[in-house]
Design a protein around this motif. Structure first.
Motif, short mmCIF file in Angstrom:
data_model
loop_
_atom_site.label_atom_id
_atom_site.label_comp_id
_atom_site.label_asym_id
_atom_site.label_seq_id
_atom_site.Cartn_x
_atom_site.Cartn_y
_atom_site.Cartn_z
N VAL A 1 0.84 -1.20 0.00
CA VAL A 1 0.00 0.00 0.00
C VAL A 1 0.87 1.25 0.00
O VAL A 1 0.58 2.24 -0.70
N ALA A 2 1.95 1.21 0.78
CA ALA A 2 2.85 2.37 0.80
C ALA A 2 3.51 2.58 -0.55
O ALA A 2 3.69 3.72 -0.99
N ASN A 3 3.89 1.48 -1.24
CA ASN A 3 4.50 1.63 -2.58
C ASN A 3 3.50 2.18 -3.59
O ASN A 3 3.90 2.84 -4.55
N LEU A 4 2.20 1.91 -3.36
CA LEU A 4 1.18 2.44 -4.26
C LEU A 4 0.85 3.90 -3.97
O LEU A 4 0.00 4.49 -4.64
N GLY A 5 1.48 4.48 -2.94
CA GLY A 5 1.23 5.90 -2.63
C GLY A 5 0.02 6.12 -1.76
O GLY A 5 -0.49 7.25 -1.71
N ILE A 6 -0.46 5.09 -1.08
CA ILE A 6 -1.64 5.22 -0.22
C ILE A 6 -1.16 5.22 1.24
O ILE A 6 -0.34 4.39 1.63
N ASP A 7 -1.69 6.15 2.00
CA ASP A 7 -1.32 6.25 3.42
C ASP A 7 -2.14 5.25 4.22
O ASP A 7 -3.36 5.36 4.29
N PRO A 8 -1.49 4.24 4.85
CA PRO A 8 -2.27 3.25 5.62
C PRO A 8 -2.98 3.86 6.83
O PRO A 8 -3.92 3.28 7.33
N LYS A 9 -2.54 5.06 7.28
CA LYS A 9 -3.16 5.69 8.43
C LYS A 9 -4.32 6.59 8.05
O LYS A 9 -4.87 7.29 8.91
N ASP A 10 -4.69 6.62 6.77
CA ASP A 10 -5.82 7.42 6.35
C ASP A 10 -7.09 6.93 7.05
O ASP A 10 -7.29 5.72 7.21
N PRO A 11 -7.95 7.87 7.54
CA PRO A 11 -9.15 7.42 8.28
C PRO A 11 -10.02 6.45 7.50
O PRO A 11 -10.59 5.52 8.07
N ALA A 12 -10.12 6.64 6.22
CA ALA A 12 -10.93 5.72 5.42
C ALA A 12 -10.33 4.32 5.42
O ALA A 12 -11.02 3.31 5.58
N ILE A 13 -9.02 4.24 5.29
CA ILE A 13 -8.35 2.94 5.32
C ILE A 13 -8.47 2.31 6.71
O ILE A 13 -8.72 1.12 6.86
N ALA A 14 -8.27 3.15 7.75
CA ALA A 14 -8.39 2.63 9.11
C ALA A 14 -9.78 2.08 9.38
O ALA A 14 -9.95 1.05 10.02
N GLY A 15 -10.80 2.77 8.88
CA GLY A 15 -12.16 2.30 9.08
C GLY A 15 -12.43 1.01 8.35
O GLY A 15 -13.22 0.18 8.78
N MET A 16 -11.76 0.80 7.20
CA MET A 16 -11.95 -0.43 6.46
C MET A 16 -11.20 -1.59 7.09
O MET A 16 -11.61 -2.74 7.02
N GLN A 17 -10.05 -1.29 7.73
CA GLN A 17 -9.22 -2.36 8.26
C GLN A 17 -9.73 -2.87 9.60
O GLN A 17 -9.69 -4.06 9.86
N SER A 18 -10.19 -1.99 10.48
CA SER A 18 -10.59 -2.41 11.82
C SER A 18 -12.07 -2.14 12.03
O SER A 18 -12.58 -1.11 11.58
N PRO A 19 -12.77 -3.03 12.71
CA PRO A 19 -14.20 -2.82 12.97
C PRO A 19 -14.39 -1.68 13.97
O PRO A 19 -13.49 -1.36 14.74
N PRO A 20 -15.56 -1.05 13.95
CA PRO A 20 -15.80 0.04 14.90
C PRO A 20 -15.91 -0.51 16.32
O PRO A 20 -16.28 -1.67 16.53
N PRO A 21 -15.60 0.31 17.32
CA PRO A 21 -15.75 -0.14 18.70
C PRO A 21 -17.23 -0.23 19.09
O PRO A 21 -18.11 0.24 18.36
N ALA A 22 -17.50 -0.83 20.20
CA ALA A 22 -18.87 -0.96 20.68
C ALA A 22 -19.37 0.40 21.17
O ALA A 22 -18.98 0.86 22.24
N VAL A 23 -20.20 1.05 20.36
CA VAL A 23 -20.74 2.37 20.71
C VAL A 23 -22.23 2.39 20.44
O VAL A 23 -22.77 1.54 19.72
N GLU A 24 -22.90 3.38 21.01
CA GLU A 24 -24.33 3.55 20.80
C GLU A 24 -24.65 5.03 20.87
O GLU A 24 -24.17 5.73 21.77
N GLY A 25 -25.41 5.54 19.90
CA GLY A 25 -25.74 6.95 19.87
C GLY A 25 -27.11 7.19 19.25
O GLY A 25 -27.94 6.28 19.15
N LEU A 26 -27.35 8.44 18.79
CA LEU A 26 -28.64 8.85 18.26
C LEU A 26 -28.46 9.52 16.90
O LEU A 26 -27.41 10.12 16.61
N ILE A 27 -29.51 9.45 16.09
CA ILE A 27 -29.58 10.23 14.85
C ILE A 27 -30.02 11.64 15.25
O ILE A 27 -31.08 11.84 15.84
N ILE A 28 -29.17 12.64 14.97
CA ILE A 28 -29.50 14.02 15.36
C ILE A 28 -30.00 14.85 14.18
O ILE A 28 -30.53 15.95 14.39
#
Length: 290
Positions: free
Chosen positions: A181-208
């Motif tokens: 990924v680094a050789n392809l010029g993509i930042d592995p720490k990009d939020p979009a990549i991070a969201g795709m790599q790891s599942p979200p934590p256990a959270v609960e909220g509301l539609i505002i």
């Protein structure tokens, strides 16, 4: 010389004799006074010395008397303590005597009931043999279960080793993919990549808030969760609504959203899976686990 002159001479002689006698008397009195004064001073000195000696003897006598009184009081206190100890020991001995008498009476009563207890013990021994047989069978059963559990533990340990090996392999593959990924010029720490790599934590909220794009029909929803809650771009959340008494208070599934913009305390997502029989509205609940 006239008669008057003779008289004056005689008077003068008489006065001279008188003055001489007076002077002698004065000298004699003065000498006696000095002697008496010296004698009185010597007497006073002797009396002072005697008084000092008496005071010293009185002081020594008083110190010795005080010490004797203190020693007598100390002996009295020691004797009183010893007397109290003896009285306490007497009470203790008397209590022990009462205890021994009570134990003796109890032993006599116990001896009288020994015959009856022997009969009961014989009956109890029969019942205890039955209990021991049951316990023996239970121990054998538990030993079998322990053997099975040991086999299970051994199997689980082998599985754990295999999982650790797989985990290490996955880590090596992840490092390799990060390099690609680094050789392809993509930042592995990009939020979009991070969201795709790891599942979200256990959270609960509301539609505002909700909003629909009229040009392409995409529906956006704003939620009360953000990066402070561990969310990042690309994470997916489920939307549901609490049930009512009519449906047994069961929550109703409304769809799934994907986060496209994340702030520290809120985020915006697009609806990627909408339920056919429900519309996402303000006040609905979001959760990372369905």
């Amino acid at each position: 010389m006239s008669f008057v002159g003779k008289v004056l001479v005689v008077v003068q002689v008489v006065l001279s004799v008188c003055f001489m006698g007076f002077a002698g008397a004065v000298y004699t009195a003065q000498s006696n006074w000095r002697a008496k004064s010296q004698k009185l001073q010597d007497n006073v000195a002797n009396l002072q010395k005697s008084m000092n000696e008496l005071e010293s003897e009185y002081s020594n006598y008083k110190v010795e008397s005080d010490q004797k009184i203190k020693d007598a009081l100390s002996r009295e206190q020691t004797a009183k303590v010893a007397n109290d100890a003896l009285q306490a020991q007497f009470k203790t001995n008397q209590s022990q005597l009462e205890t021994v008498r009570a134990e003796r009476d109890s032993a006599v009563a116990q001896a009288e009931t020994t015959g009856e207890e022997a009969k009961f013990r014989q009956q109890e021994s029969g019942r205890q043999r039955v209990v021991n047989k049951t316990l023996h069978d239970t121990v054998n059963t538990l030993r079998g279960k322990i053997k099975n559990l040991e086999d299970t533990v051994f199997t689980q340990s082998i599985r754990e080793k295999n999982l650790i090996a797989k985990h290490n392999t996955v880590l090596d593959e992840l490092k390799y993919l990060n390099k690609i990924v680094a050789n392809l010029g993509i930042d592995p720490k990009d939020p979009a990549i991070a969201g795709m790599q790891s599942p979200p934590p256990a959270v609960e909220g509301l539609i505002i808030n909700t909003k629909k794009d009229k040009r392409n029909g995409t529906k956006f929803v704003e939620v009360s969760l953000g990066s402070d809650d561990g969310l990042s771009k690309g994470h997916k959340l489920f939307v549901y609504r609490f049930g009512t008494k009519e449906n047994g208070n069961r929550p109703k599934y409304l769809g799934k959203i994907e986060l496209v913009y994340v702030d520290p305390d809120k985020a915006v997502g697009t609806v990627i899976d909408a339920a056919k029989n429900g519309v996402i509205e303000k006040g609905d609940h979001v959760n990372s686990k369905l």
